[in-house]
Design a protein around this motif. Sequence first.
Motif, short mmCIF file in Angstrom:
data_model
loop_
_atom_site.label_atom_id
_atom_site.label_comp_id
_atom_site.label_asym_id
_atom_site.label_seq_id
_atom_site.Cartn_x
_atom_site.Cartn_y
_atom_site.Cartn_z
N VAL A 12 11.22 -10.29 -2.90
CA VAL A 12 9.87 -9.95 -2.41
C VAL A 12 9.69 -8.47 -2.13
O VAL A 12 8.57 -8.00 -1.97
N TRP A 13 10.79 -7.74 -2.07
CA TRP A 13 10.68 -6.31 -1.80
C TRP A 13 10.68 -5.47 -3.07
O TRP A 13 10.83 -4.25 -3.02
N GLY A 14 10.54 -6.13 -4.21
CA GLY A 14 10.54 -5.40 -5.47
C GLY A 14 9.28 -5.63 -6.26
O GLY A 14 8.56 -6.62 -6.08
N ARG A 15 8.96 -4.68 -7.13
CA ARG A 15 7.83 -4.83 -8.03
C ARG A 15 8.10 -4.03 -9.29
O ARG A 15 8.47 -2.85 -9.20
N ASP A 16 7.93 -4.64 -10.44
CA ASP A 16 8.11 -3.99 -11.73
C ASP A 16 9.45 -3.26 -11.83
O ASP A 16 9.52 -2.09 -12.25
N GLY A 17 10.52 -3.91 -11.40
CA GLY A 17 11.85 -3.33 -11.55
C GLY A 17 12.21 -2.32 -10.48
O GLY A 17 13.34 -1.82 -10.44
N LYS A 18 11.24 -1.99 -9.63
CA LYS A 18 11.56 -1.06 -8.54
C LYS A 18 11.83 -1.86 -7.26
O LYS A 18 11.29 -2.95 -7.08
N GLN A 19 12.63 -1.29 -6.37
CA GLN A 19 13.00 -1.98 -5.14
C GLN A 19 12.64 -1.09 -3.96
O GLN A 19 13.06 0.05 -3.89
N TYR A 20 11.84 -1.62 -3.03
CA TYR A 20 11.33 -0.77 -1.96
C TYR A 20 11.96 -1.04 -0.60
O TYR A 20 11.59 -0.40 0.39
N GLY A 21 12.88 -1.98 -0.53
CA GLY A 21 13.51 -2.23 0.75
C GLY A 21 14.75 -3.09 0.58
O GLY A 21 14.87 -3.82 -0.41
N LEU A 22 15.66 -2.97 1.53
CA LEU A 22 16.86 -3.80 1.52
C LEU A 22 16.73 -4.79 2.67
O LEU A 22 16.53 -4.39 3.82
N GLU A 49 0.83 -1.21 0.00
CA GLU A 49 0.00 0.00 0.00
C GLU A 49 0.87 1.26 0.00
O GLU A 49 0.58 2.24 -0.68
N PHE A 50 1.96 1.21 0.77
CA PHE A 50 2.86 2.37 0.81
C PHE A 50 3.52 2.59 -0.55
O PHE A 50 3.66 3.73 -1.00
N ALA A 51 3.90 1.49 -1.19
CA ALA A 51 4.55 1.61 -2.50
C ALA A 51 3.57 2.16 -3.53
O ALA A 51 3.90 3.05 -4.31
N LYS A 52 2.35 1.65 -3.47
CA LYS A 52 1.33 2.08 -4.42
C LYS A 52 1.02 3.57 -4.24
O LYS A 52 0.73 4.28 -5.19
N SER A 53 1.09 4.03 -3.01
CA SER A 53 0.82 5.45 -2.74
C SER A 53 2.07 6.31 -2.89
O SER A 53 2.07 7.46 -2.48
N GLU A 54 3.12 5.73 -3.44
CA GLU A 54 4.36 6.45 -3.73
C GLU A 54 4.95 7.12 -2.49
O GLU A 54 5.31 8.28 -2.51
N GLN A 55 5.01 6.36 -1.40
CA GLN A 55 5.60 6.88 -0.17
C GLN A 55 7.01 6.35 0.05
O GLN A 55 7.69 6.77 0.97
N LEU A 56 7.43 5.37 -0.77
CA LEU A 56 8.74 4.74 -0.54
C LEU A 56 9.71 5.09 -1.67
O LEU A 56 9.33 5.12 -2.84
N VAL A 57 10.95 5.34 -1.29
CA VAL A 57 11.98 5.64 -2.28
C VAL A 57 12.34 4.35 -3.03
O VAL A 57 12.51 3.30 -2.41
N ASP A 58 12.39 4.45 -4.36
CA ASP A 58 12.84 3.31 -5.17
C ASP A 58 14.35 3.18 -5.00
O ASP A 58 15.11 4.07 -5.40
N LEU A 59 14.78 2.07 -4.41
CA LEU A 59 16.21 1.91 -4.11
C LEU A 59 17.00 1.35 -5.29
O LEU A 59 18.23 1.35 -5.26
N ALA A 60 16.29 0.87 -6.33
CA ALA A 60 16.98 0.18 -7.43
C ALA A 60 18.11 1.02 -8.04
O ALA A 60 19.23 0.51 -8.20
N PRO A 61 17.89 2.31 -8.39
CA PRO A 61 18.99 3.10 -8.97
C PRO A 61 20.18 3.24 -8.02
O PRO A 61 21.34 3.19 -8.46
#
Lengths: 305, 433
Positions: B120-130, B89-101
Amino acid sequence: MKTLSPVSFLWQPFSPGRRTETLTGYALILPALIGFSLFYALPLFRAFELSFTDWNMLRAPRFIGFDNYIQMWHDGRFWNGMKLSLYYVLLNIPLQTALGLFLAVAMDRLTRSIVVRSVILLPYLLSNVLVALIWLWMLDPLLGIVNSMITSLGFERHAFLGSPSEALATIAGINIWRHMGLVAILFLAGLQNIPRYLYEAAIIEGASEWQMFRHITLPLLRPVMVFVLVTSVTGSFQIFDTVAVTTAGDPYDSTNVIVHYIIQNAFSFYKMGYASAMSMALCLVMVLYTLIQMRMMRASESDLA
Amino acid sequence: MKLNYLITTTLALTSCQLVQAAEVKYMLWDSNQLPAYQQCATDFQAKNPDISIKITQAGWNDYWTAISTGFVSGTAPDVFTNHLAKYPEFAKSEQLVDLAPLITRDKVANDQYEAGLYEVWGRDGKQYGLPKDWDTIAFIVNMDIAKQAGVSLEELQNMEWNPKDGGSFEQVIRKLTLDEAGNNASSDKFDKSEVKVYGFQTPGGGGMMGQTEWSYFAVSNGFKFHDKVWDNKYYYDDPKLVETISYLASLPDKGISAPYEQTKSLGPDAMFVGGKAAMIPQGSWMISYFKDNAKFPTAWVPLPKGPSGQRATMFNGLADSIWVGSKVQEEAWKWVKYLGSADCQAVVATKGVVFPAIKGMAEKAMETQKAAGVDSSAFIVMSKEKTFLAPIADNGSQVDDLMKISLESIFIGKVDPATALKEANTKINALGQ
């Protein structure tokens, strides 16, 4: 003996002689007024606004008209919550008021002891959360002291807070225990305002204890009764803290009272718009209740006047 | 001359101190883990004097309210421990920094973590947690009771389960169950209305994941939540799950588990510690709780093998995320990177509170625990069996609530399992449309 309620105070017509008095009056209610507008009126207005949106706290709100209200009308859990809150009031208020009144009359007749009064008020001085936790432990079906007493006396074990049929009544019981003392102290203050000569006259006339209670005490306690009932019923309809600590709405939604359901929607499901719509409905119910109650009990008058 | 020099250096030094260290606010919910991460923060600050880490801890429920209201009011922590059930939900609401870059830029090796934890912490090439740690489930057994019942550790470690007659698992818990007269539940004289010790206790409903409640039974019976991570189509009406839940719901009727209503208040952990339950399932994050609270010998044993022939466990892990509203994102990333590094995870391993995410670190944590008198190898055994990930998808909190209610209706005997689960599954799949 006639006391001015804040409402009738505001309606007093201006006369030059009373001007300074009026200004002082306004100055005195100013802090409460600021508090009221900042923490009640403003959020109320904001919630009204939000109730027409799909705000989820995280994305910008979008206007969706009456969708939330329509959803609410069809939401069984909303009605379940309303029903449970009402049921809770019925479980809580009559017993709490009766016990408080009984304690007050007993204290008025039997003792002036400040110690007794303090002890009776003690449960109310503990924090809600603490009281709820203490009872949660004591009432645990397998490990709690209450059940070990019940079973050692040969009775059946009770699940209390874990049982769909007992949980809400148990919560009501906990809060009766906690609030009864406060109600008693309020009634006691009211009782001590009743002139003693009325009782003396009644005794000379040969009235029984019950007759005195029924025809002197009860009618003259009406303003206190109104205050106690209005505040305790609105407070009780909005029961939340004990539920949150002991059952969190479980088991099987049997304690998911309306305020708990609203908070669940707001902060677990992130449906802030929908939660606001339900809050507006709850607010409307409370305002209507208070108006009817004030009307019925002619709140600002006392029979002494 | 000398004095002048002294004054200038003093001034220079003072002005240096005026440049304040950037403060990174970090939040976590598990108080058991606080000392370990406090140590990481101290080490990190020594290496990065220009950054100071301020750690706040709050209990599970308050934690999520603080995070989500913090997003709105602008007071959320820069970095926080995130959970799989909450982050979509946080990722969908754009509250988390994409860590992939950032991960690509700084060449962070994402294969250093145990398999699956990073993905499990990624979706569509984006990474939301380490990733920072992992957990599995096992049973903890009261060995005093087991010894009295004549159940050996070896038996406990080699149980098999099936939804028809419960297999050797049920035989064991029947032996562990005792009534007030001292008969166990495999005896004819057993009185199920007067049970003194229950052989086994599931922790209740368990919502959408059933992490410690039913997921391992169900998956070892051939159940799967959905086809893949992020798939909003669930199979909660699968007959394999219906069988499993029916079996679990039948345990109280046999008197070998306490009725659901009686386990609601304080729950199985308190029942176990209080000697009312002989064996309960729990996650590896609770190892230190039982070490501190159980006043009798205990043993962690692997979960039973199911009809599929395998043991199964949810393989779950926490990660650290950065809030988009953070004013110190570069510093926050440095901290997240440190938390996910071997340096910090080695510290966490030596505290032995959780299993760190980096490969090989878990064994270190296990050694620490062994030194403290706890054999946690059962969790490592489980991690090498059939593991499955938590079912993540959108609308997590509502799916969770629907499943919670559905399972409660089954366990209190209001609705039969097939009907209740079918109804819940229909509602849940309608949410994902």
